[in-house]
Motif scaffolding. Structure first.
Motif, PDB file in Angstrom:
ATOM      1  N   TYR A 131       0.837  -1.206   0.000  1.00 44.92           N
ATOM      2  CA  TYR A 131       0.000   0.000   0.000  1.00 44.92           C
ATOM      3  C   TYR A 131       0.873   1.258   0.000  1.00 44.92           C
ATOM      4  N   ALA A 132       1.983   1.244   0.728  1.00 42.38           N
ATOM      5  CA  ALA A 132       2.868   2.408   0.769  1.00 42.38           C
ATOM      6  C   ALA A 132       3.451   2.700  -0.615  1.00 42.38           C
ATOM      7  N   LYS A 133       3.764   1.671  -1.398  1.00 42.30           N
ATOM      8  CA  LYS A 133       4.295   1.870  -2.747  1.00 42.30           C
ATOM      9  C   LYS A 133       3.309   2.595  -3.643  1.00 42.30           C
ATOM     10  N   VAL A 134       2.029   2.453  -3.376  1.00 45.68           N
ATOM     11  CA  VAL A 134       0.995   3.115  -4.166  1.00 45.68           C
ATOM     12  C   VAL A 134       0.789   4.555  -3.686  1.00 45.68           C
ATOM     13  N   GLY A 135       1.251   4.850  -2.470  1.00 42.72           N
ATOM     14  CA  GLY A 135       1.135   6.202  -1.949  1.00 42.72           C
ATOM     15  C   GLY A 135       0.376   6.321  -0.630  1.00 42.72           C
ATOM     16  N   PHE A 136      -0.160   5.212  -0.118  1.00 42.44           N
ATOM     17  CA  PHE A 136      -0.851   5.265   1.174  1.00 42.44           C
ATOM     18  C   PHE A 136       0.144   5.587   2.278  1.00 42.44           C
ATOM     19  N   ARG A 137      -0.325   6.388   3.239  1.00 43.11           N
ATOM     20  CA  ARG A 137       0.504   6.789   4.366  1.00 43.11           C
ATOM     21  C   ARG A 137      -0.132   6.312   5.666  1.00 43.11           C
ATOM     22  N   PRO A 138       0.691   5.929   6.637  1.00 39.38           N
ATOM     23  CA  PRO A 138       0.134   5.538   7.939  1.00 39.38           C
ATOM     24  C   PRO A 138      -0.545   6.730   8.615  1.00 39.38           C
ATOM     25  N   VAL A 139      -1.708   6.480   9.168  1.00 40.10           N
ATOM     26  CA  VAL A 139      -2.413   7.484   9.960  1.00 40.10           C
ATOM     27  C   VAL A 139      -2.222   7.175  11.434  1.00 40.10           C
ATOM     28  N   GLY A 140      -2.350   5.907  11.780  1.00 43.12           N
ATOM     29  CA  GLY A 140      -2.158   5.502  13.163  1.00 43.12           C
ATOM     30  C   GLY A 140      -2.582   4.063  13.385  1.00 43.12           C
ATOM     31  N   VAL A 141      -2.156   3.548  14.511  1.00 42.45           N
ATOM     32  CA  VAL A 141      -2.508   2.182  14.878  1.00 42.45           C
ATOM     33  C   VAL A 141      -3.871   2.194  15.562  1.00 42.45           C
ATOM     34  N   MET A 142      -4.725   1.312  15.090  1.00 41.62           N
ATOM     35  CA  MET A 142      -6.024   1.108  15.729  1.00 41.62           C
ATOM     36  C   MET A 142      -5.856  -0.105  16.634  1.00 41.62           C
ATOM     37  N   ARG A 143      -5.775   0.176  17.933  1.00 45.12           N
ATOM     38  CA  ARG A 143      -5.453  -0.863  18.904  1.00 45.12           C
ATOM     39  C   ARG A 143      -6.622  -1.811  19.115  1.00 45.12           C
ATOM     40  N   ARG A 144      -6.276  -3.086  19.211  1.00 41.39           N
ATOM     41  CA  ARG A 144      -7.271  -4.144  19.438  1.00 41.39           C
ATOM     42  C   ARG A 144      -8.468  -3.975  18.510  1.00 41.39           C
ATOM     43  N   TYR A 145      -8.181  -3.825  17.260  1.00 46.21           N
ATOM     44  CA  TYR A 145      -9.167  -3.482  16.233  1.00 46.21           C
ATOM     45  C   TYR A 145      -9.982  -4.673  15.755  1.00 46.21           C
ATOM     46  N   GLU A 146      -9.332  -5.832  15.653  1.00 46.50           N
ATOM     47  CA  GLU A 146      -9.995  -6.975  15.037  1.00 46.50           C
ATOM     48  C   GLU A 146      -9.705  -8.245  15.848  1.00 46.50           C
ATOM     49  N   ARG A 147     -10.762  -9.050  16.045  1.00 52.71           N
ATOM     50  CA  ARG A 147     -10.556 -10.324  16.726  1.00 52.71           C
ATOM     51  C   ARG A 147      -9.976 -11.319  15.737  1.00 52.71           C
ATOM     52  N   GLY A 148      -8.891 -11.939  16.100  1.00 53.08           N
ATOM     53  CA  GLY A 148      -8.232 -12.910  15.233  1.00 53.08           C
ATOM     54  C   GLY A 148      -8.824 -14.299  15.382  1.00 53.08           C
ATOM     55  N   ALA A 149      -8.374 -15.196  14.526  1.00 53.39           N
ATOM     56  CA  ALA A 149      -8.821 -16.591  14.575  1.00 53.39           C
ATOM     57  C   ALA A 149      -8.455 -17.232  15.914  1.00 53.39           C
ATOM     58  N   ASP A 150      -7.454 -16.664  16.579  1.00 57.93           N
ATOM     59  CA  ASP A 150      -7.038 -17.177  17.882  1.00 57.93           C
ATOM     60  C   ASP A 150      -7.921 -16.679  19.022  1.00 57.93           C
ATOM     61  N   GLY A 151      -8.924 -15.834  18.693  1.00 62.12           N
ATOM     62  CA  GLY A 151      -9.837 -15.311  19.708  1.00 62.12           C
ATOM     63  C   GLY A 151      -9.340 -14.063  20.410  1.00 62.12           C
ATOM     64  N   ARG A 152      -8.095 -13.657  20.126  1.00 61.12           N
ATOM     65  CA  ARG A 152      -7.541 -12.458  20.759  1.00 61.12           C
ATOM     66  C   ARG A 152      -7.737 -11.249  19.837  1.00 61.12           C
ATOM     67  N   TRP A 153      -7.668 -10.072  20.440  1.00 62.57           N
ATOM     68  CA  TRP A 153      -7.775  -8.827  19.679  1.00 62.57           C
ATOM     69  C   TRP A 153      -6.404  -8.449  19.131  1.00 62.57           C
ATOM     70  N   HIS A 154      -6.383  -7.954  17.878  1.00 55.89           N
ATOM     71  CA  HIS A 154      -5.142  -7.583  17.208  1.00 55.89           C
ATOM     72  C   HIS A 154      -5.251  -6.160  16.668  1.00 55.89           C
ATOM     73  N   ASP A 155      -4.104  -5.510  16.589  1.00 51.49           N
ATOM     74  CA  ASP A 155      -4.042  -4.141  16.080  1.00 51.49           C
ATOM     75  C   ASP A 155      -4.109  -4.119  14.556  1.00 51.49           C
ATOM     76  N   ALA A 156      -4.554  -2.981  14.032  1.00 52.01           N
ATOM     77  CA  ALA A 156      -4.526  -2.718  12.592  1.00 52.01           C
ATOM     78  C   ALA A 156      -3.888  -1.358  12.383  1.00 52.01           C
ATOM     79  N   LEU A 157      -3.427  -1.138  11.174  1.00 54.43           N
ATOM     80  CA  LEU A 157      -2.838   0.149  10.820  1.00 54.43           C
ATOM     81  C   LEU A 157      -3.792   0.860   9.869  1.00 54.43           C
ATOM     82  N   LEU A 158      -4.286   2.004  10.270  1.00 54.17           N
ATOM     83  CA  LEU A 158      -5.101   2.820   9.377  1.00 54.17           C
ATOM     84  C   LEU A 158      -4.152   3.596   8.471  1.00 54.17           C
ATOM     85  N   MET A 159      -4.379   3.482   7.164  1.00 56.77           N
ATOM     86  CA  MET A 159      -3.584   4.208   6.175  1.00 56.77           C
ATOM     87  C   MET A 159      -4.544   4.960   5.273  1.00 56.77           C
ATOM     88  N   ASP A 160      -4.106   6.117   4.778  1.00 58.98           N
ATOM     89  CA  ASP A 160      -4.955   6.826   3.827  1.00 58.98           C
ATOM     90  C   ASP A 160      -4.144   7.378   2.668  1.00 58.98           C
TER      91      ASP A 160
END
Length: 168
Positions: A131-160
């Motif tokens: 995504y960065a190669k196309v020009g997307f830039r990090p906006v910030g980490v969204m903490r505990r954003y998505e529940r993983g297959a392991d049942g735990r919450w995981h962070d995501a990176l919002l880019m725009d």
């Protein structure tokens, strides 16, 4: 049909479901896209969602993945969000970037979108680099954003990306 440098994007059909489910079943894709025990049903659910537009990504006449988008419709916050997955066998050839650039140009030209977001898992470094190669830039980490297959919450990176920042 949308044509990029090396890929073609076309609306997905029911006939594409088995091939897309097979790609989603590969460990490299399933890790990030998951979808339960019946991946064909998960793909069909994506197709049935009226708020999401899904395209097949084709390269050299072969289905190699999918890209989808949805829009925030509130006029004061209007933007489009994208998601893409590719067959691991074709990664590293710039096809994902070409698909993203092709879709973004279409959304600018046809729908007047000026801003785009993606939200890869923070641990998905390959997607973040692409995504960065196309020009997307990090906006910030969204903490505990998505529940993983392991049942735990995981962070995501919002880019725009702003339309005028599109690279390539």
């Amino acid at each position: 049909m949308l044509r990029g440098r090396t890929v073609t994007l076309r609306p997905v059909t029911e006939a594409d479901v088995p091939a897309l489910a097979a790609i989603r079943a590969t460990p490299e894709v399933r890790r990030w896209w998951r979808g339960g025990d019946d991946l064909a049903a998960s793909v069909r659910a994506d197709l049935a969602d009226d708020t999401v537009t899904v395209y097949v990504v084709e390269h050299a006449g072969r289905l190699v993945g999918a890209i989808q988008w949805y829009a925030e419709t509130d006029p004061d916050y209007r933007h489009a969000s994208l998601d893409v997955f590719l067959d691991p066998a074709v990664r590293g050839n710039g096809l994902g970037g070409d698909a993203v650039r092709t879709l973004v140009r279409h959304l600018v030209d046809e729908y007047g979108h000026h801003r785009f977001t993606v939200d890869p898992a923070a641990a998905n470094t390959a997607a973040i680099r692409a995504y960065a190669k196309v020009g997307f830039r990090p906006v910030g980490v969204m903490r505990r954003y998505e529940r993983g297959a392991d049942g735990r919450w995981h962070d995501a990176l919002l880019m725009d990306l702003l339309a005028e920042e599109l690279a390539g």
